[in-house]
Scaffold this active site. Structure first.
Site, short mmCIF file in Angstrom:
data_model
loop_
_atom_site.label_atom_id
_atom_site.label_comp_id
_atom_site.label_asym_id
_atom_site.label_seq_id
_atom_site.Cartn_x
_atom_site.Cartn_y
_atom_site.Cartn_z
N LYS A 13 60.48 -66.85 25.81
CA LYS A 13 60.47 -67.87 26.87
C LYS A 13 59.18 -67.77 27.70
O LYS A 13 58.51 -68.77 27.94
CB LYS A 13 61.69 -67.69 27.81
CG LYS A 13 63.03 -67.79 27.10
CD LYS A 13 64.20 -67.64 28.07
CE LYS A 13 64.27 -66.29 28.76
NZ LYS A 13 64.52 -65.17 27.83
N ARG A 88 71.11 -68.24 34.33
CA ARG A 88 71.58 -67.26 33.34
C ARG A 88 73.10 -67.17 33.34
O ARG A 88 73.66 -66.42 32.53
CB ARG A 88 71.02 -65.90 33.67
CG ARG A 88 69.76 -65.51 32.87
CD ARG A 88 69.33 -64.16 33.38
NE ARG A 88 68.58 -63.39 32.46
CZ ARG A 88 67.26 -63.22 32.52
NH1 ARG A 88 66.56 -63.86 33.42
NH2 ARG A 88 66.66 -62.42 31.68
N ARG A 123 56.90 -54.88 23.59
CA ARG A 123 56.37 -55.79 24.62
C ARG A 123 55.53 -55.03 25.65
O ARG A 123 55.89 -53.94 26.07
CB ARG A 123 57.51 -56.51 25.34
CG ARG A 123 57.03 -57.33 26.53
CD ARG A 123 57.96 -58.44 26.91
NE ARG A 123 59.22 -57.98 27.47
CZ ARG A 123 60.17 -58.80 27.88
NH1 ARG A 123 60.02 -60.12 27.77
NH2 ARG A 123 61.29 -58.32 28.37
N ARG A 156 57.77 -52.49 30.40
CA ARG A 156 58.82 -52.66 31.40
C ARG A 156 59.90 -51.60 31.23
O ARG A 156 60.28 -51.29 30.10
CB ARG A 156 59.44 -54.06 31.24
CG ARG A 156 58.73 -55.12 32.02
CD ARG A 156 59.19 -56.51 31.68
NE ARG A 156 60.63 -56.71 31.76
CZ ARG A 156 61.22 -57.90 31.64
NH1 ARG A 156 60.49 -58.98 31.45
NH2 ARG A 156 62.52 -58.00 31.70
N ARG A 167 71.39 -55.66 27.76
CA ARG A 167 70.89 -56.99 28.13
C ARG A 167 71.31 -58.04 27.10
O ARG A 167 71.62 -59.18 27.45
CB ARG A 167 69.36 -56.96 28.27
CG ARG A 167 68.93 -56.24 29.53
CD ARG A 167 67.48 -55.85 29.48
NE ARG A 167 66.59 -56.98 29.56
CZ ARG A 167 65.33 -56.95 29.13
NH1 ARG A 167 64.83 -55.87 28.59
NH2 ARG A 167 64.58 -58.02 29.25
P1 ADP Z 1 61.18 -63.64 27.10
O1 ADP Z 1 60.31 -64.25 28.18
O2 ADP Z 1 62.09 -64.64 26.45
O3 ADP Z 1 61.89 -62.40 27.53
P2 ADP Z 1 58.60 -62.89 25.90
O4 ADP Z 1 57.83 -64.18 25.95
O5 ADP Z 1 58.26 -61.85 26.89
O6 ADP Z 1 60.20 -63.18 25.91
O7 ADP Z 1 58.47 -62.32 24.40
C1 ADP Z 1 59.05 -61.08 24.05
C2 ADP Z 1 58.10 -60.27 23.18
O8 ADP Z 1 57.97 -60.90 21.90
C3 ADP Z 1 56.69 -60.16 23.74
O9 ADP Z 1 56.21 -58.88 23.42
C4 ADP Z 1 55.92 -61.27 23.01
O10 ADP Z 1 54.54 -60.97 22.89
C5 ADP Z 1 56.61 -61.27 21.64
N1 ADP Z 1 56.68 -62.61 21.03
C6 ADP Z 1 56.82 -63.81 21.64
N2 ADP Z 1 56.88 -64.82 20.72
C7 ADP Z 1 56.81 -64.21 19.50
C8 ADP Z 1 56.81 -64.69 18.15
N3 ADP Z 1 56.93 -65.98 17.86
N4 ADP Z 1 56.72 -63.77 17.15
C9 ADP Z 1 56.61 -62.46 17.44
N5 ADP Z 1 56.60 -61.95 18.68
C10 ADP Z 1 56.69 -62.80 19.69
P1 AMP Z 2 63.53 -61.28 32.82
O1 AMP Z 2 62.17 -60.94 33.30
O2 AMP Z 2 63.82 -62.76 32.80
O3 AMP Z 2 63.89 -60.59 31.51
O4 AMP Z 2 64.55 -60.68 33.91
C1 AMP Z 2 64.59 -59.30 34.18
C2 AMP Z 2 65.86 -58.95 34.95
O5 AMP Z 2 65.88 -59.61 36.23
C3 AMP Z 2 67.19 -59.35 34.31
O6 AMP Z 2 67.63 -58.41 33.34
C4 AMP Z 2 68.11 -59.40 35.54
O7 AMP Z 2 68.48 -58.10 35.98
C5 AMP Z 2 67.19 -60.01 36.59
N1 AMP Z 2 67.26 -61.49 36.56
C6 AMP Z 2 66.24 -62.35 36.28
N2 AMP Z 2 66.68 -63.62 36.34
C7 AMP Z 2 67.99 -63.58 36.64
C8 AMP Z 2 69.01 -64.55 36.81
N3 AMP Z 2 68.76 -65.85 36.69
N4 AMP Z 2 70.26 -64.12 37.12
C9 AMP Z 2 70.54 -62.83 37.28
N5 AMP Z 2 69.64 -61.84 37.11
C10 AMP Z 2 68.36 -62.21 36.81
#
Ligand code: ADP
Ligand code: AMP
Length: 210
Positions: A13, A88, A123, A156, A167
């Site tokens: 995302k 969420r 990541r 992270r 998660r």
């Molecule tokens: P989200 O925001 O949904 O938690 P991220 O955008 O942070 O996900 O992506 C999660 C991990 O996967 C990151 O390390 C990112 O670089 C990697 N990633 C994102 N899109 C792809 C893809 N299409 N193929 C492989 N790895 C990806």
């Molecule tokens: P993210 O960066 O989106 O993966 O979010 C990291 C963490 O922040 C999640 O695992 C939750 O603990 C908290 N968080 C982020 N967005 C929300 C949401 N919309 N509702 C509840 N918790 C959230």
């Protein structure tokens, strides 16, 4: 256009939001990034959220709804926005509807759980600008250094394998039902989130234009 990106943690995302917001010239609002920034600056909200985040649990609805309500009032949201990581839960989605926030499109980025585990373990995020990389799938040009702002890349806390399992469970239990919620409203498109990042962007933009 007001857009929601849905998907499991690690579905891509944030990666897609960064590309799309550049394309559409609208801001991305990531509740996760807002909470991490609050935690870094030691605010009461940040400290309250920390224990939930560290355990891979969701922060209470009233806290994140308050964050979003405040953020969407800001001037840069008036021509549209991309929500990444909100809503969420069903009560969060209902709160958006009750606030009178009109959502145009919801794109679900669909990635299987096995792939999520690989992605989150590799990541890396920029501690300065929150840009996201992957050590193998999407590396920065120079190891440990952000391409965009030269900030330091860190792992992270909640990307540890034990937290990732929690998660994912939370995602399936509490967030996945949002697909049905927005499908009923006729706003949902599902995009396959595996494969080349550019191809996923192309399919996401197509879904937004449809
Ligand atoms: P989200 O925001 O949904 O938690 P991220 O955008 O942070 O996900 O992506 C999660 C991990 O996967 C990151 O390390 C990112 O670089 C990697 N990633 C994102 N899109 C792809 C893809 N299409 N193929 C492989 N790895 C990806
Ligand atoms: P993210 O960066 O989106 O993966 O979010 C990291 C963490 O922040 C999640 O695992 C939750 O603990 C908290 N968080 C982020 N967005 C929300 C949401 N919309 N509702 C509840 N918790 C959230």
């Amino acid at each position: 256009m007001n857009i929601i990106l849905l998907g499991a943690p690690g579905a891509g995302k944030g990666t897609q939001a960064a590309i799309i917001c550049d394309h559409l010239k609208i801001p991305t609002i990531s509740t996760g990034n807002i909470i991490r920034a609050a935690l870094k600056s030691g605010t009461e909200m940040g400290l309250r959220a920390k224990s939930y985040m560290d355990e891979g649990k969701l922060v209470p609805d009233e806290v994140v709804i308050g964050i979003i309500q405040e953020r969407l009032r800001e001037d840069d949201c008036k021509d549209g926005f991309i929500l990444d990581g909100f809503p969420r839960t069903i009560p969060q989605a209902e709160a958006l509807d009750k606030m009178g926030v009109k959502i145009d499109k919801v794109v679900d980025i669909d990635v299987p759980d096995e792939e999520i585990i690989n992605r989150l373990s590799g990541r890396r995020v920029c501690e300065k600008c929150s840009a996201t990389y992957h050590v193998t799938f999407n590396p920065s040009k120079e190891e440990g250094v952000c391409d965009a702002c030269a900030g330091t890349l860190i792992q992270r806390m909640d990307d540890h394998p034990n937290t990732v399992k929690e998660r994912l469970q939370v995602y399936h239990d509490q967030t996945e039902p949002l697909k049905g919620y927005y499908e009923k409203q006729g706003k949902l498109s599902v995009v396959t989130g595996t494969g080349d990042i550019k191809d996923i962007t192309r399919m996401t933009l197509q879904a937004l234009e449809a």
